[in-house]
Write a protein that holds these residues in place. Structure first.
Motif, mmCIF file in Angstrom:
data_model
loop_
_atom_site.group_PDB
_atom_site.id
_atom_site.type_symbol
_atom_site.label_atom_id
_atom_site.label_comp_id
_atom_site.label_asym_id
_atom_site.label_seq_id
_atom_site.Cartn_x
_atom_site.Cartn_y
_atom_site.Cartn_z
ATOM 1 N N SER A 137 -4.334 16.203 3.381
ATOM 2 C CA SER A 137 -4.998 15.258 2.733
ATOM 3 C C SER A 137 -4.942 15.846 1.065
ATOM 4 O O SER A 137 -4.857 14.899 0.063
ATOM 5 C CB SER A 137 -6.518 15.171 3.058
ATOM 6 O OG SER A 137 -6.697 14.537 4.251
ATOM 7 N N ALA A 194 -12.301 10.370 5.756
ATOM 8 C CA ALA A 194 -11.399 9.340 5.833
ATOM 9 C C ALA A 194 -11.343 7.967 5.228
ATOM 10 O O ALA A 194 -10.625 7.179 4.650
ATOM 11 C CB ALA A 194 -11.184 9.035 7.346
ATOM 12 N N GLU A 242 -9.077 6.314 2.579
ATOM 13 C CA GLU A 242 -8.721 4.658 2.429
ATOM 14 C C GLU A 242 -9.025 4.226 1.266
ATOM 15 O O GLU A 242 -8.263 3.092 0.528
ATOM 16 C CB GLU A 242 -9.138 4.354 3.597
ATOM 17 C CG GLU A 242 -8.570 4.318 4.828
ATOM 18 C CD GLU A 242 -8.966 3.366 6.017
ATOM 19 O OE1 GLU A 242 -8.065 3.528 7.036
ATOM 20 O OE2 GLU A 242 -9.975 2.917 6.103
ATOM 21 N N THR A 271 -6.488 4.955 -1.510
ATOM 22 C CA THR A 271 -5.338 4.264 -1.093
ATOM 23 C C THR A 271 -5.336 2.960 -1.815
ATOM 24 O O THR A 271 -4.458 2.369 -2.204
ATOM 25 C CB THR A 271 -5.017 4.352 0.245
ATOM 26 O OG1 THR A 271 -4.943 5.690 0.872
ATOM 27 C CG2 THR A 271 -3.670 3.621 0.730
ATOM 28 N N SER A 318 -7.115 -0.858 7.130
ATOM 29 C CA SER A 318 -7.708 0.256 7.520
ATOM 30 C C SER A 318 -7.076 0.868 8.964
ATOM 31 O O SER A 318 -6.681 0.103 9.753
ATOM 32 C CB SER A 318 -9.355 -0.076 7.615
ATOM 33 O OG SER A 318 -9.932 1.051 8.497
ATOM 34 N N THR A 364 -4.615 8.502 7.362
ATOM 35 C CA THR A 364 -4.986 8.182 6.204
ATOM 36 C C THR A 364 -4.400 8.880 4.850
ATOM 37 O O THR A 364 -4.118 8.380 3.979
ATOM 38 C CB THR A 364 -6.828 8.117 5.864
ATOM 39 O OG1 THR A 364 -7.017 9.646 5.856
ATOM 40 C CG2 THR A 364 -7.409 7.507 6.841
ATOM 41 N N ARG A 412 -0.982 7.679 4.682
ATOM 42 C CA ARG A 412 -0.873 6.296 4.171
ATOM 43 C C ARG A 412 -1.026 6.592 2.535
ATOM 44 O O ARG A 412 -0.421 5.627 1.769
ATOM 45 C CB ARG A 412 -1.821 5.426 4.843
ATOM 46 C CG ARG A 412 -1.318 5.129 6.184
ATOM 47 C CD ARG A 412 -2.372 4.358 6.789
ATOM 48 N NE ARG A 412 -2.701 3.102 6.461
ATOM 49 C CZ ARG A 412 -2.021 2.121 7.128
ATOM 50 N NH1 ARG A 412 -1.066 2.157 8.154
ATOM 51 N NH2 ARG A 412 -2.175 0.605 6.821
#
Length: 551
Positions: free
Chosen positions: A232, A382, A386, A389, A449, A471, A474
């Protein structure tokens, strides 16, 4: 025959590396930015005296609890649906219990190792180990001093266990973190001095003492979210550079358009009042110092398309999501995702502190607890990943739309498709937006998601999921698509900026720097040509662009 590992590449050089340093870990104050710095080759760590004291106290707590006759998950009893199976007696440190504990821990390391290649970049591997060591220093893991020293030896010698990048539901990273333990035991491979090498060979070369996971070492090494947290952080740092680059790209588009600065002025932004609004707008305007846009122009439209007018607010939203994400990660790396947890400095003044059920959880002293929990639940982080993102998706979205506006002569007052005057009968940028559109679709698909998906494991005991690793992956991919879309936009903005210069117009200080640097790798389009090299060279340029500190 040892093969060179496949790696997931991440942005390694956002800023030039400084001389190697030693960083102190106390389990309380480590930050995402410092952790990213530590992950570079040559950086070392030391545990503070307070951290070592917490490690010792944390190790002792579950040992004492077992001595008192308590069943301790992962220490005296097995995992998951086998938790009723004894693995060691109450006196864990005494033989034959000690040997039984080591045998159990080593077996668990092997059977949990079931991930898929490619392997993570060395910096993710190193960060995962630093996070674990820092969490030991926080006093929450129950791990031994021997484990702490083993982690520190690998960190300080840049011995990076090969960690599969696929095969985790983003909770306890079993199939990933296990490989760190195996490497510490000398039973797996590591990346060392640029090569894939058996860990046993490196341990012999460095003259490291054998390490055998004992007590809570096993479950604490393999059942945590340290790899997901490291993944992350790598994704967040990439996103951070992408957003830091955004003001100069937006500013260059304004100059390409002959746009209006009014949406970015302080007194305009003040009427909106949203977080990071002024910071984003002022960063855009800082690149336009000295620009022709500050002069009156009767041909300039009163209002620009929203992809230009709203760019500051959309950038501000992404900047705020970035801050929120880094804040959660700062908290995560100074706490823990273990089960059970150890807390030797627990509050004892809650309304329920004297309930008799708490007596079963204490380990000797009133403020020392060993508790079952679900600390590996990463739903909040998470969700935030998202959200970041999706915010990057918006930044990418308006970049693509700005690019389509810049080829319209009615918008810019420049030739259609930005065909240079030297390019007689040429088509310029007539069709390359179709390529950009395909990339845009890739990016927008990443906004869907993924948290909540999973298959119940441990015979139905573990049936919640966060997919933090997914996540993070992505987010990293979204940043990559964002850079790619910028490569198309900047190809257009620089063409238009040079055309403005031919008209005698002056570019801003920041945008001129971008234009000058870009022209060293992508020349002005005076004649129709193959654009694939330009797009790819521009992409490399943007990913390595040094954003001024005051930008």
């Amino acid at each position: 025959l040892m093969k060179k590992p496949l790696v997931i590449s991440i942005l390694l050089a956002i800023a030039p590396l400084s001389f190697a340093a030693t960083h102190n870990l106390d389990g309380r104050t480590l930050t995402v930015d410092e952790l990213w710095a530590i992950s570079a080759p040559g950086e070392k760590v030391a545990v503070t005296p307070e951290g070592w004291a917490r490690i010792k106290a944390s190790y002792k707590a579950p040992i004492d609890a077992a001595t008192d006759g308590r069943d301790i998950y992962g220490l005296t009893v097995n995992y998951g649906a086998l938790k009723d199976q004894k693995v060691a007696g109450a006196s864990v440190e005494a033989e034959p219990n000690r040997s039984a504990s080591i045998k159990f821990n080593e077996r668990q390391m092997r059977i949990q190792a079931a991930g898929l290649e490619p392997y993570f970049d060395d910096r993710i591997s190193k960060m995962a180990m630093v996070i674990r060591l820092n969490q030991m220093a926080a006093g929450y893991t129950g791990m031994s001093e021997a484990a702490a020293k083993a982690f520190q030896e690998y960190i300080n010698n840049d011995v990076c266990p090969l960690i599969p990048s696929r095969g985790s539901e983003g909770a306890n990273d079993l199939s990933m973190a296990t490989h760190i333990g195996l490497a510490l035991m000398g039973e797996w491979d590591v990346s060392y001095q640029g090569k894939r090498v058996p860990a046993a060979q490196v341990r012999k070369e460095l003259k490291l003492q054998p390490y055998h996971p004992f007590g809570m070492d096993g479950i604490s090494i393999l059942s945590n979210s340290n790899v997901a947290e490291a993944q992350s952080i790598a994704a967040v740092k990439k996103a951070e550079h992408y957003l830091a680059l955004s003001p100069v790209v937006i500013a260059s588009s304004l100059e390409a358009l002959n746009g209006n600065v009014s949406p970015y002025l302080w007194h305009t932004v003040e009427t909106k009042g949203w977080p990071q609004g002024h910071e984003a707008a002022e960063a855009v305007l800082a690149n336009l110092k000295g620009s022709y846009l500050w002069k009156k122009d009767a041909k300039r439209y009163l209002q620009d398309p929203l992809s230009f007018r709203s760019a500051g607010y959309i950038l501000a939203a992404a900047m705020e999501e970035l801050n929120q994400t880094k804040g959660l990660l700062n908290t995560a790396i100074n706490h823990t995702t273990d089960n059970p947890i150890v807390n030797t400095e627990a509050k004892n003044d809650r309304w329920y502190s004297n309930a008799e059920v708490l007596d079963e959880m204490r380990a000797g002293k009133p403020t020392v607890y060993v508790n079952s929990c679900s600390n590996f639940d990463n739903t909040q982080l998470a969700l935030q990943m998202e959200s970041l993102t999706k915010a990057l998706g918006q930044v990418m979205h308006i970049s693509a739309w700005r690019t389509t506006q810049l080829v319209d002569d009615h918008r810019t007052g420049l030739p259609t498709y930005l065909v240079a005057k030297e390019n007689k009968g040429g088509d310029g940028f007539a069709n390359i937006a179709q390529s950009m559109s395909g990339l845009y679709a890739d990016g927008m698909a990443l906004t869907n998601s993924v948290i909540g998906y999973g298959v119940p494991t441990s015979i139905g005991i573990e049936e919640t999921f966060s997919n933090l690793n997914a996540t993070a992956d992505r987010l990293s991919k979204m940043a990559d698509v964002g850079y790619e879309i910028y490569a198309y936009e900047v190809l257009h903005t620089t063409q238009a900026m040079d055309m403005r210069k031919q008209e005698g117009k002056q570019m801003g200080q920041g945008t001129a720097k971008l234009l000058d640097g870009y022209r060293k790798v992508v020349p002005f389009v005076t004649k129709d040509r193959i654009f694939t090299p330009d797009i790819n060279n521009g992409l490399k340029f943007l990913k390595s662009y040094q954003v001024p500190a005051n930008n």
